[in-house]
Write a protein that holds these residues in place. Sequence first.
Motif, PDB file in Angstrom:
ATOM      1  N   GLN A  40     -20.755 -49.420  19.486  1.00  0.00           N
ATOM      2  CA  GLN A  40     -18.967 -49.503  18.920  1.00  0.00           C
ATOM      3  C   GLN A  40     -18.577 -50.455  20.337  1.00  0.00           C
ATOM      4  O   GLN A  40     -17.661 -51.402  20.187  1.00  0.00           O
ATOM      5  N   ARG A  41     -19.282 -50.311  21.175  1.00  0.00           N
ATOM      6  CA  ARG A  41     -19.274 -51.897  22.307  1.00  0.00           C
ATOM      7  C   ARG A  41     -19.284 -53.119  21.602  1.00  0.00           C
ATOM      8  O   ARG A  41     -18.160 -53.687  22.226  1.00  0.00           O
ATOM      9  N   LYS A  42     -19.583 -53.540  20.266  1.00  0.00           N
ATOM     10  CA  LYS A  42     -19.675 -55.014  19.942  1.00  0.00           C
ATOM     11  C   LYS A  42     -18.482 -54.539  19.254  1.00  0.00           C
ATOM     12  O   LYS A  42     -18.098 -56.431  18.686  1.00  0.00           O
ATOM     13  N   LEU A  43     -18.123 -54.082  18.825  1.00  0.00           N
ATOM     14  CA  LEU A  43     -17.082 -53.645  17.953  1.00  0.00           C
ATOM     15  C   LEU A  43     -15.531 -55.447  18.247  1.00  0.00           C
ATOM     16  O   LEU A  43     -15.467 -54.775  19.497  1.00  0.00           O
ATOM     17  N   PRO A  44     -15.241 -55.871  17.332  1.00  0.00           N
ATOM     18  CA  PRO A  44     -14.834 -56.955  17.689  1.00  0.00           C
ATOM     19  C   PRO A  44     -12.887 -56.215  17.246  1.00  0.00           C
ATOM     20  O   PRO A  44     -12.674 -54.777  17.010  1.00  0.00           O
ATOM     21  N   VAL A  45     -12.067 -56.192  18.367  1.00  0.00           N
ATOM     22  CA  VAL A  45     -10.584 -55.865  18.426  1.00  0.00           C
ATOM     23  C   VAL A  45     -10.088 -56.305  17.617  1.00  0.00           C
ATOM     24  O   VAL A  45      -9.642 -57.133  15.941  1.00  0.00           O
ATOM     25  N   PRO A  46      -9.397 -54.890  16.595  1.00  0.00           N
ATOM     26  CA  PRO A  46      -9.095 -55.272  15.156  1.00  0.00           C
ATOM     27  C   PRO A  46      -7.529 -56.308  15.364  1.00  0.00           C
ATOM     28  O   PRO A  46      -6.865 -56.417  16.364  1.00  0.00           O
ATOM     29  N   SER A  47      -7.395 -57.326  14.608  1.00  0.00           N
ATOM     30  CA  SER A  47      -5.827 -57.687  14.453  1.00  0.00           C
ATOM     31  C   SER A  47      -4.857 -57.122  13.611  1.00  0.00           C
ATOM     32  O   SER A  47      -5.258 -55.543  13.528  1.00  0.00           O
ATOM     33  N   LEU A  48      -3.720 -57.260  14.022  1.00  0.00           N
ATOM     34  CA  LEU A  48      -2.757 -56.448  13.347  1.00  0.00           C
ATOM     35  C   LEU A  48      -2.352 -56.319  12.279  1.00  0.00           C
ATOM     36  O   LEU A  48      -2.478 -54.984  11.997  1.00  0.00           O
ATOM     37  N   SER A  49      -3.061 -57.061  11.547  1.00  0.00           N
ATOM     38  CA  SER A  49      -2.572 -56.525  10.165  1.00  0.00           C
ATOM     39  C   SER A  49      -4.408 -55.342   9.872  1.00  0.00           C
ATOM     40  O   SER A  49      -3.711 -54.813   9.095  1.00  0.00           O
ATOM     41  N   ASP A  50      -5.588 -55.866  10.400  1.00  0.00           N
ATOM     42  CA  ASP A  50      -6.162 -54.669  10.240  1.00  0.00           C
ATOM     43  C   ASP A  50      -5.579 -53.098  10.494  1.00  0.00           C
ATOM     44  O   ASP A  50      -5.579 -51.927  10.318  1.00  0.00           O
ATOM     45  N   VAL A  51      -5.067 -53.750  12.109  1.00  0.00           N
ATOM     46  CA  VAL A  51      -4.901 -52.126  12.381  1.00  0.00           C
ATOM     47  C   VAL A  51      -3.216 -51.480  11.539  1.00  0.00           C
ATOM     48  O   VAL A  51      -3.468 -50.407  11.606  1.00  0.00           O
ATOM     49  N   LYS A  52      -3.011 -52.363  11.176  1.00  0.00           N
ATOM     50  CA  LYS A  52      -1.520 -51.757  10.173  1.00  0.00           C
ATOM     51  C   LYS A  52      -2.505 -50.757   8.844  1.00  0.00           C
ATOM     52  O   LYS A  52      -1.911 -49.887   8.204  1.00  0.00           O
ATOM     53  N   ASP A  53      -3.374 -51.260   8.464  1.00  0.00           N
ATOM     54  CA  ASP A  53      -3.870 -50.611   7.096  1.00  0.00           C
ATOM     55  C   ASP A  53      -5.041 -49.604   7.261  1.00  0.00           C
ATOM     56  O   ASP A  53      -4.901 -48.838   6.896  1.00  0.00           O
ATOM     57  N   LEU A  54      -5.310 -49.940   9.177  1.00  0.00           N
ATOM     58  CA  LEU A  54      -5.845 -48.661   9.236  1.00  0.00           C
ATOM     59  C   LEU A  54      -5.404 -47.301   9.704  1.00  0.00           C
ATOM     60  O   LEU A  54      -5.546 -45.809   9.487  1.00  0.00           O
ATOM     61  N   GLY A  77       0.595 -54.378  22.335  1.00  0.00           N
ATOM     62  CA  GLY A  77      -0.281 -55.775  22.876  1.00  0.00           C
ATOM     63  C   GLY A  77      -1.826 -55.497  22.827  1.00  0.00           C
ATOM     64  O   GLY A  77      -2.710 -54.097  22.788  1.00  0.00           O
ATOM     65  N   LEU A  78      -2.459 -56.269  22.011  1.00  0.00           N
ATOM     66  CA  LEU A  78      -4.315 -56.261  21.655  1.00  0.00           C
ATOM     67  C   LEU A  78      -4.838 -56.202  22.586  1.00  0.00           C
ATOM     68  O   LEU A  78      -5.491 -58.190  22.578  1.00  0.00           O
ATOM     69  N   SER A 263     -19.851 -38.250  29.487  1.00  0.00           N
ATOM     70  CA  SER A 263     -21.247 -39.039  29.778  1.00  0.00           C
ATOM     71  C   SER A 263     -20.811 -40.314  29.639  1.00  0.00           C
ATOM     72  O   SER A 263     -21.899 -41.656  30.741  1.00  0.00           O
ATOM     73  N   ASP A 264     -19.844 -40.244  28.834  1.00  0.00           N
ATOM     74  CA  ASP A 264     -20.497 -42.361  28.318  1.00  0.00           C
ATOM     75  C   ASP A 264     -19.047 -42.563  27.526  1.00  0.00           C
ATOM     76  O   ASP A 264     -17.813 -41.589  27.384  1.00  0.00           O
ATOM     77  N   GLU A 265     -18.004 -43.425  27.693  1.00  0.00           N
ATOM     78  CA  GLU A 265     -17.206 -43.528  26.349  1.00  0.00           C
ATOM     79  C   GLU A 265     -17.104 -44.605  25.782  1.00  0.00           C
ATOM     80  O   GLU A 265     -17.794 -45.637  26.585  1.00  0.00           O
ATOM     81  N   SER A 266     -16.808 -44.606  24.922  1.00  0.00           N
ATOM     82  CA  SER A 266     -16.144 -46.627  24.242  1.00  0.00           C
ATOM     83  C   SER A 266     -14.413 -46.886  24.388  1.00  0.00           C
ATOM     84  O   SER A 266     -13.973 -45.382  24.664  1.00  0.00           O
ATOM     85  N   ASN A 267     -13.953 -47.580  23.770  1.00  0.00           N
ATOM     86  CA  ASN A 267     -12.324 -47.431  23.356  1.00  0.00           C
ATOM     87  C   ASN A 267     -12.005 -46.497  22.526  1.00  0.00           C
ATOM     88  O   ASN A 267     -11.049 -46.084  23.324  1.00  0.00           O
TER      89      ASN A 267
END
Length: 348
Positions: A40-54, A77-78, A263-267
Amino acid sequence: TWHLKKIPQIVSERTFSLDSPKFEAKTKLELNSVCGIECQRKLPVPSLSDVKDLLSYETVFENGTRTLTEVNVLGLGLDPAGNSTTTPRSSRKKRQIYGTDSRFSIYDKRFMTNFPFNTAVKISTGCSGVLVSPRHVLTAAHCLHNGKDYVKGSKRLRVGLMKTKSRGDGRKRKGAKRNGMPSFQWTRVKSTHIPKGWFKGVSGDIALDYDYAVLELKRPHKRKYMELGISPTIKMMPGSMIHFSGFDNDRSGQLVYRFCSISDESNDLFYQYCDAEPGSTGSGVYLRLKEPNKKKWKRKIIAVYSGHQWVDVNGEQQDYNVAVRITPLKYAQICFWIHGNDENCTQG
């Protein structure tokens, strides 16, 4: 205290009709092979078009018809801020109850039918959920859909609200309360919303980040419901304590409450060792914080309990109980599903 945050806007752009689902998937209350903490920590920040799709979403209606709504996201604000820097804890025993079972069964009617416990509901596919408006229930997506198809029981989906009174208390009725166990009033579901990010093919594997869904009830209830909140980071939580109540399978018919620290978190996810069994999946995870400039405490839903997961940590399988955090984006989407417009969803 609760900190108000500006929320991105979600606007529906186009809605298409889709074929009716097959409703043939099996309900699976435990998920495997998902992206773990390191992944999870290594996942790239999604682009705007990714976010719209998801964040585009499917809606299934009571009559079996289905639509896909494409959305636009405004004011986003990404910013990858919020990445967890907490140190990973050592692995624990591989089971859903960790050490001493710290769950509480709620037997007393006065507690069971009062806030916050009365907001917990039972989903007919075997999960739990939480009331988030007079007509809406928040639960986990995998209670209804396995990433490829809707589960068998979701065709005639119903939500069970705990009954406050038994009519005709003198006579024994079918389904009446026994030994302090709740009886349920079942309500049909009018429509179901699931984010496209949950579906396989959009995200490759099952994306736990999108394991949430909203059900619209056919008839409104008159109970107090739980408001949505934005999930703070662990550092901002008093004692990093979370709470949730659901209907665990191993305590049939009982409402089970628990609290524990994260115990722990990701975004997008919280990893915790709250004792829980299948059946509590889909419960609303809440916090109790002070309202800004007020002395009053307020409970808000900040995550959806996704259940017990086996995750890959440095090439080893470890297990956690995982909850999906309500981020500003998810808040915007869930709020849009509830209100049908974004005017009520500018501050979270």
